[in-house]
Design an enzyme around this catalytic site. Structure first.
Site, PDB file in Angstrom:
ATOM      1  N   LYS A 167      31.338  27.098  -0.500  1.00  0.00           N
ATOM      2  CA  LYS A 167      30.131  26.491   0.056  1.00  0.00           C
ATOM      3  C   LYS A 167      30.487  25.490   1.161  1.00  0.00           C
ATOM      4  CE  LYS A 167      26.780  27.551  -0.987  1.00  0.00           C
ATOM      5  NZ  LYS A 167      26.031  28.755  -0.536  1.00  0.00           N
ATOM      6  N   ASP A 203      29.520  31.567  -5.915  1.00  0.00           N
ATOM      7  CA  ASP A 203      29.555  30.418  -5.001  1.00  0.00           C
ATOM      8  C   ASP A 203      30.334  29.294  -5.663  1.00  0.00           C
ATOM      9  OD1 ASP A 203      27.432  31.395  -2.997  1.00  0.00           O
ATOM     10  OD2 ASP A 203      26.351  31.512  -4.902  1.00  0.00           O
ATOM     11  N   HIS A 235      25.484  39.971  -6.762  1.00  0.00           N
ATOM     12  CA  HIS A 235      25.264  38.716  -6.045  1.00  0.00           C
ATOM     13  C   HIS A 235      24.941  37.596  -7.041  1.00  0.00           C
ATOM     14  CE1 HIS A 235      22.554  36.131  -3.369  1.00  0.00           C
ATOM     15  NE2 HIS A 235      23.737  36.082  -2.792  1.00  0.00           N
ATOM     16  N   ASP A 271      21.009  41.532  -5.812  1.00  0.00           N
ATOM     17  CA  ASP A 271      20.609  40.927  -7.083  1.00  0.00           C
ATOM     18  C   ASP A 271      20.289  41.987  -8.132  1.00  0.00           C
ATOM     19  OD1 ASP A 271      20.708  38.366  -5.870  1.00  0.00           O
ATOM     20  OD2 ASP A 271      18.671  38.630  -5.084  1.00  0.00           O
TER      21      ASP A 271
END
Length: 245
Positions: A111, A36, A7, A234
Site C-alpha cells: 500500500k 494488501d 482479489h 471478487d
C-alpha cells in the site's frame, strides 16, 4: 495459462483480506491470491486495504496507531456475516504460512503508506523479512501504486517480479518509462476504459498484463481473448474450470 487472482481472497464469500477469505481459495481451485499489506506502529505488517479500521472492522481509527497486541480486540468479520464474528486482521506472516500450507501463489500489493517515507521504508523492510519464509516453489508478484516504493523494493529484492499498478486516470503515455524505472515484469491496469489497443501496446512492449477488478465473466473472457494474462476478481468462485488447470 490464464490466471485468476482471488482479489483480497474470496471476498464475495468472506470478509476481505482475512484468513477465512484466503483459506477458501483452494476448495474452489484458485491458485493465485491478491492481498494488501500495510504496517502498524510497532512495525507489524498486516493485511488491510485501507489505512483505517472504519470500513472493515468494528472500530474506527488509524492502523498507524495500533500494535500487534491490539489486533486481538478488533473484529474484522462481524460486519460481513455472523459466520465470521471474531475474525481478526491477519499479519502478513500468518498469510505466508497459509500460502505455504495451501500451496497458493501470491500477489502482494504494498500500500501507498500514508504515514510517510520512514514508515514506508519500514514496511518494505518487514515485507521482505516475512517473504523469506515463503516456500521457494510458491510464485510471487509484488505490486504497488507507489512506484517510488516499488523501485526501492526491486533494488532490495531483485529476484522478485514486480508490477506497476495504474488507475485509469493515471495511465498516461509515460507508462513505459515508469515500468522501465521499476524494472517491472508486469503492468496491472484498471479495467475501466481498458481497450484492445492499450493491451496490444503493453504486450508489444514485452510486459505481462493482469487487470483489476473484473467481476463479469464476459468481460474477463474478452480481456483474455485480447491477450491479457490474468484478472483480479471478487468472484473467483464463479470462474469456470478452464482457468483453474
Amino acid at each position: 495459462m490464464k490466471k485468476v487472482f482471488a482479489h483480497r481472497g474470496m471476498s464475495a464469500l468472506a470478509p476481505e483480506n482475512t484468513l477465512a477469505a484466503f483459506s477458501m481459495c483452494k476448495q474452489y481451485g484458485i491458485q493465485w491470491i491478491e492481498c494488501d499489506v500495510d504496517i502498524l506502529a510497532d512495525g507489524t505488517v498486516v493485511l488491510s486495504h485501507d489505512d483505517t479500521l472504519d470500513r472493515c472492522t468494528d472500530r474506527c481509527g488509524s492502523l498507524y496507531d495500533l500494535t500487534l497486541s491490539d489486533l486481538s480486540d478488533i473484529d474484522a468479520g462481524s460486519w460481513f456475516h455472523d459466520d465470521f464474528i471474531g475474525e481478526r486482521i491477519p499479519t502478513f506472516e500468518q498469510l505466508v504460512t497459509l500460502a505455504n500450507e495451501h500451496e497458493l501463489n501470491l500477489n502482494v500489493e504494498i500500500k501507498s503508506c500514508t504515514a510517510g517515507w520512514e514508515m514506508t521504508d519500514k514496511l518494505l523492510t518487514n515485507v521482505i523479512r516475512d517473504l523469506e519464509k515463503l516456500n521457494p516453489e510458491r510464485e510471487l508478484i509484488v505490486s504497488s501504486f507507489n512506484h517510488l516504493a516499488l523501485v526501492e523494493f526491486k533494488r532490495r529484492r531483485p529476484e522478485t517480479a514486480v508490477a506497476c499498478l495504474f488507475e485509469d486516470a493515471n495511465l498516461w503515455d509515460d507508462w513505459c518509462s515508469i515500468l522501465e524505472a521499476c524494472q517491472a515484469e508486469y503492468i496491472h491496469p484498471e479495467d475501466v476504459n481498458l481497450t484492445k489497443e492499450k493491451v496490444q501496446k503493453f504486450k508489444a512492449a514485452g510486459y505481462k498484463i493482469n487487470v483489476y477488478t473484473v467481476n463479469d465473466l464476459t468481460r474477463a473472457n474478452q480481456l483474455f481473448n485480447w491477450g491479457v494474462d490474468g484478472v483480479f476478481t471478487d468472484i473467483a468462485n464463479q470462474f469456470p474450470s478452464k482457468y483453474k488447470k
